[in-house]
Design an enzyme around this catalytic site. Sequence first.
Site, mmCIF file in Angstrom:
data_model
loop_
_atom_site.group_PDB
_atom_site.id
_atom_site.type_symbol
_atom_site.label_atom_id
_atom_site.label_comp_id
_atom_site.label_asym_id
_atom_site.label_seq_id
_atom_site.Cartn_x
_atom_site.Cartn_y
_atom_site.Cartn_z
ATOM 1 N N ASP A 25 7.647 5.208 -5.132
ATOM 2 C CA ASP A 25 8.122 3.913 -5.623
ATOM 3 C C ASP A 25 9.074 3.371 -4.565
ATOM 4 O OD1 ASP A 25 9.179 1.722 -6.875
ATOM 5 O OD2 ASP A 25 10.115 2.812 -8.526
ATOM 6 N N LYS A 87 12.998 -5.127 0.763
ATOM 7 C CA LYS A 87 11.701 -5.391 0.129
ATOM 8 C C LYS A 87 11.491 -6.883 -0.123
ATOM 9 C CE LYS A 87 9.104 -3.851 -3.964
ATOM 10 N NZ LYS A 87 9.158 -2.900 -5.090
ATOM 11 N N GLU A 183 3.079 -1.746 -9.708
ATOM 12 C CA GLU A 183 4.156 -1.016 -10.382
ATOM 13 C C GLU A 183 4.004 -0.967 -11.908
ATOM 14 O OE1 GLU A 183 7.505 -3.032 -8.767
ATOM 15 O OE2 GLU A 183 7.317 -2.096 -6.792
ATOM 16 N N ASP A 205 8.680 -5.104 -16.241
ATOM 17 C CA ASP A 205 9.241 -4.418 -15.077
ATOM 18 C C ASP A 205 10.221 -5.346 -14.353
ATOM 19 O OD1 ASP A 205 9.824 -3.079 -12.767
ATOM 20 O OD2 ASP A 205 7.763 -2.794 -12.103
#
Length: 621
Positions: A25, A87, A183, A205
């Site tokens: 992850d 990210k 994800e 999420d």
Amino acid sequence: MALLQISEPGESPAPHERKLAVGIDLGTTNSLVATVRSSVPEVLLDEAGRALLPSAVRYSADGEPVVGHDALAAQAEDPSNTIVSVKRFMGRTAEEARASAAAYDFVDAPGMVRLRTAQGDLSPVEVSSHILARLRSRAEAALGDELVGAVITVPAYFDDAQRQATRDAARLAGLNVLRLLNEPTAAAIAYGLENAAEGVYAVYDLGGGTFDVSILRLTKGVFEVVATGGDTALGGDDFDALIARHIAGAIAGSDAWSRHDRRALLVAARAARERLSDADETTVGFQLQDGTLVDAPLTREQFEAMAAPLVARTLDAARRALRDANLTPAEVRGVVMVGGATRMPLVRRAVGELFGTTPLTDLDPDQVVALGAALQANLLAGNRSPGEDWLLLDVIPLSLGLETMGGLVERIIPRNSTIPVARAQEFTTFKDGQGAMSIHVVQGERELVSACRSLARFELRGIPPMVAGAARIRVTFQVDADGLLGVTAREQSTGVEASVTVKPSYGLSDDEITRMLADSIDQADADARARMLREQQVEARQLVDSVRAALAADGDLLDTQERARVDQALVDAEAAAHSEDVDAVRAAVHALSEATEAFAARRMDRSIRQALSGRKLDELT
């Protein structure tokens, strides 16, 4: 006598035969690596027994990059060289990165933004590779051997550029990517297999930098994603920024704060937000570069009032996903919460109220994605255990298509199609003798190319000379399990072919991907009218070109009065092809068709006479 190791077909491999694969992850705030041991997924810990690796990298003029906890501790002291939340910059241009208001020195570079550090200008791919390399080292140390591969998770709404950037970062880190996995889907795998769940579930999420929501149907080991939505520029960082702006706004002279001061405030804001998940009030305490101590009070009530609009944005995305899945909240059996930001009480209350059920939090929201990725990696590596039989069906989040005449979008693969997927459609040429065709690949939900995202362009050459509409060009779109696209165009009669693997050099702007879906709903009527107009304009131009070619070949079939009538209708249709009034264009096309109806019949008669000239009756029977 030597003994042989024998395994029955379908049995899991012996321990020494198992291939070592991990799930990673790669998060905005923290990253994790997990694997499967004895059929049970587990997160791998570092030498200090910690599961989370802060996604932070600090660079110096000499020496190796410092990754993780030590880098995070130095971010206020050395903000320019300590990169966090990288990210959010994956696959982005410098302009898009600057719009995030992050306090870095962004450098324009072809393809993707770079960040200026003491070790030079580095791309987000290079920074991410250092995080992935640390996770790879942790895994190999814990497992005692080299890895055969890894499944790396990405937000469901990562576009092609961001997915490709993630793959490139893994390659730089020496990792073989078995698959990129969305994800929310990874979380559903972990929850579904852990709890033997069946039915319709939502995965909410909310991570450090991105938000995703997916609707999945779990049935007897089949994980089917039926709809997905989200926002690639909404996460815990944005909630921290709210607190930071609130505190700075109450302090005189904050406009003149240094980069060190602003980063120190953000660090304190994040810590305060996390404390408010358990406490009703806290203080935002930090030290300015000049030594001044700031200690500002903040209550949960104040924070939730500020945060409510951001939470509302996530709920809007969840409602769109439900609409796409043709489901009501009452039909959702449970909502799996993923990401550290879902610990905020406001978020859990809002999600519970929307779906009418208490959110599921029995699996650690920080770890559930990595655990699901580990299960998928174990399966892809060939370590299937007896009775372990499950299938993953993911979807593509935005429609893919190409540009046709008039700037219209022809969708080839609609959004929420299950991947991997391949779809083909035939097209033809617009003009007589056209020897090449330009293929423009686009992404989005609008009817006009100008309102969608351009992904790639390529050309098909070598089309044999034919009359307009005679050539048969078959265009095939293929999306692999990672969500990466390839397009092939083939002329059917000759086999001439051209193709492109879509690797865009930049990603979608921060708000564009969610705006695409919203606009497609809000602008549906306008888009339909615009499409109708463009189609009529294209028909008018085609008819005008055909009539001009016919007049050049057989104009002698018309007398002076007829020719004048046709010429006038031709002028009217040519002018109407540029009109924005769809009724006027339609009327002009109809008038030209009527004016040339007798002419077309005479041309047909002449063609038949020419074909029969000199032929005997018995030759025709």
